[in-house]
Design a protein around this motif. Structure first.
Motif, PDB file in Angstrom:
ATOM      1  N   TYR A   2       0.841  -1.191   0.000  1.00  0.00           N
ATOM      2  CA  TYR A   2       0.000   0.000   0.000  1.00  0.00           C
ATOM      3  C   TYR A   2       0.873   1.237   0.000  1.00  0.00           C
ATOM      4  O   TYR A   2       2.071   1.171   0.257  1.00  0.00           O
ATOM      5  N   GLU A   3       0.235   2.354  -0.223  1.00  0.00           N
ATOM      6  CA  GLU A   3       0.992   3.592  -0.287  1.00  0.00           C
ATOM      7  C   GLU A   3       0.814   4.399   0.993  1.00  0.00           C
ATOM      8  O   GLU A   3      -0.245   4.381   1.612  1.00  0.00           O
ATOM      9  N   GLY A   4       1.856   5.135   1.340  1.00  0.00           N
ATOM     10  CA  GLY A   4       1.768   6.131   2.397  1.00  0.00           C
ATOM     11  C   GLY A   4       1.508   5.577   3.783  1.00  0.00           C
ATOM     12  O   GLY A   4       1.968   4.486   4.127  1.00  0.00           O
ATOM     13  N   PRO A   5       0.761   6.322   4.578  1.00  0.00           N
ATOM     14  CA  PRO A   5       0.590   5.981   5.998  1.00  0.00           C
ATOM     15  C   PRO A   5      -0.103   4.643   6.234  1.00  0.00           C
ATOM     16  O   PRO A   5       0.092   4.034   7.290  1.00  0.00           O
ATOM     17  N   VAL A   6      -0.897   4.180   5.269  1.00  0.00           N
ATOM     18  CA  VAL A   6      -1.586   2.902   5.472  1.00  0.00           C
ATOM     19  C   VAL A   6      -0.567   1.771   5.604  1.00  0.00           C
ATOM     20  O   VAL A   6      -0.649   0.938   6.505  1.00  0.00           O
ATOM     21  N   ASP A   8       2.565   2.161   6.451  1.00  0.00           N
ATOM     22  CA  ASP A   8       3.314   2.386   7.699  1.00  0.00           C
ATOM     23  C   ASP A   8       2.549   1.796   8.878  1.00  0.00           C
ATOM     24  O   ASP A   8       3.134   1.168   9.768  1.00  0.00           O
ATOM     25  N   LEU A   9       1.225   2.016   8.873  1.00  0.00           N
ATOM     26  CA  LEU A   9       0.407   1.491   9.973  1.00  0.00           C
ATOM     27  C   LEU A   9       0.439  -0.040   9.969  1.00  0.00           C
ATOM     28  O   LEU A   9       0.610  -0.670  11.015  1.00  0.00           O
ATOM     29  N   GLU A  12       3.737  -1.194  11.378  1.00  0.00           N
ATOM     30  CA  GLU A  12       3.849  -1.044  12.837  1.00  0.00           C
ATOM     31  C   GLU A  12       2.987  -2.083  13.555  1.00  0.00           C
ATOM     32  O   GLU A  12       3.416  -2.683  14.537  1.00  0.00           O
ATOM     33  N   LEU A  32      -8.923   2.609   9.542  1.00  0.00           N
ATOM     34  CA  LEU A  32      -9.241   3.612   8.515  1.00  0.00           C
ATOM     35  C   LEU A  32     -10.725   3.959   8.546  1.00  0.00           C
ATOM     36  O   LEU A  32     -11.106   5.078   8.225  1.00  0.00           O
TER      37      LEU A  32
END
Lengths: 202, 202
Positions: A2-6, A8-9, A12, A32
């Motif tokens: 996926y792209e971006g903060p998704v 990253d989440l 983590e 989300l």
């Protein structure tokens, strides 16, 4: 993927114990979709954890104040101390409603290969607590409830040695044997062996 | 069972999908023990999610910019659109490496009982996209890849009806049948029935 903060989440979340890549993705997409207040609550509790959790000054379990609720409860039997490895062992024993004494959390078990020796555990605090009475009452029984595995057994053996010189103190260990509701044929040989050696007269 | 923020954390974690009380406790105690930077990272990604996630203006999947990487990639085949329910279906199909076209995320499936009608899905955007060409190239095939369950099948049927009047457009549906690596005797009768009705000449 996926792209971006998704992503990253997901990354983590995937570091948390018992959360695999699929669960991490499922939790991320759930987050989300949740309402902002729910995210706020999760963020707020993480912030509180980040600021530091308090531990009971006496027994060492998680506490909201200086003492935990159990140590602060005058109705609990001061003459018995149940020694456990971790704070999470306390509610497990509490649920049995079999024990009305107090606890002592070691903060782990002896494991020299991982660098955990007696100094890394709250053993000195336990000895001080027994030696100086528990709120003015003599401690007469210490129940060792460390895990029934190599480290827990080693810790129990070490504690027995440290505690045998206290006059009038009985040191006991939780029974090992067949788990209730289990099937004898599926028990491992160590457990079955313990069940034999610990058999009781009916 | 626990006091203060630890129990709050366990409660919040327990609301996440697939996280039961035992896992929530395990994750909470893990978070109690991690280094501050790790908690900071988790908090930071939650904050980014809280501030809002961007979705691709064209296909509707999770994106870091205005368009997602797939829609922005000039090498992807503009004549094929694969229609899926959720953003998480996109990486699942990407992993197969079978599809080189673009996607369209509906944002769910038709489910009138839960109040999800055609207006709640990105169906209008799909029709606009097909009608106005995809970046100047005529769309010649729409592959409907909604889930093989009641809602997904209803959505597929609805889409076929909406799309049949587009000239020169082929509408296809992912095959249903026995999962690869599975065992015929363990297949449910619906799947086995689909495998029969969709049998191919060899």
């Amino acid at each position: 993927m996926y792209e971006g903060p998704v992503q990253d989440l997901i990354d983590e979340l995937g570091k948390l114990p018992g959360v695999g890549p699929k669960s991490a993705q499922r939790i991320a997409f759930h987050l989300l979709g949740v309402e902002p207040p729910e995210l706020d609550r999760l963020q707020a509790v993480l912030q509180k954890i980040r600021e530091g959790v308090r531990f009971c000054a006496q027994c060492g379990t998680v506490a909201d104040g200086d003492l935990c609720r159990i140590c602060a409860d005058p109705r609990r039997d001061r003459s018995m101390i149940c020694v456990v490895e971790e704070p999470k062992d306390v509610p497990a024993i509490e649920r049995t409603r079999e024990f009305r004494g107090r606890y002592h959390v070691l903060g782990g078990a002896l494991d020299p290969l991982s660098g955990v020796g007696p100094e890394q555990l709250r053993i000195r605090e336990l000895l001080t607590r027994i030696g100086s009475q528990d709120d003015g009452v003599d401690v007469t029984e210490v129940i060792i409830a460390t895990d029934p595995n190599t480290e827990g057994e080693a810790t129990a053996t070490y504690l027995v040695r440290m505690l045998r010189d206290f006059p009038g103190l009985t040191v006991t260990r939780l029974a090992s044997g067949l788990p209730m509701g289990g099937d004898l044929e599926f028990a491992d040989e160590l457990t079955l062996g313990r069940a034999f050696s610990g058999r009781r007269t009916l």
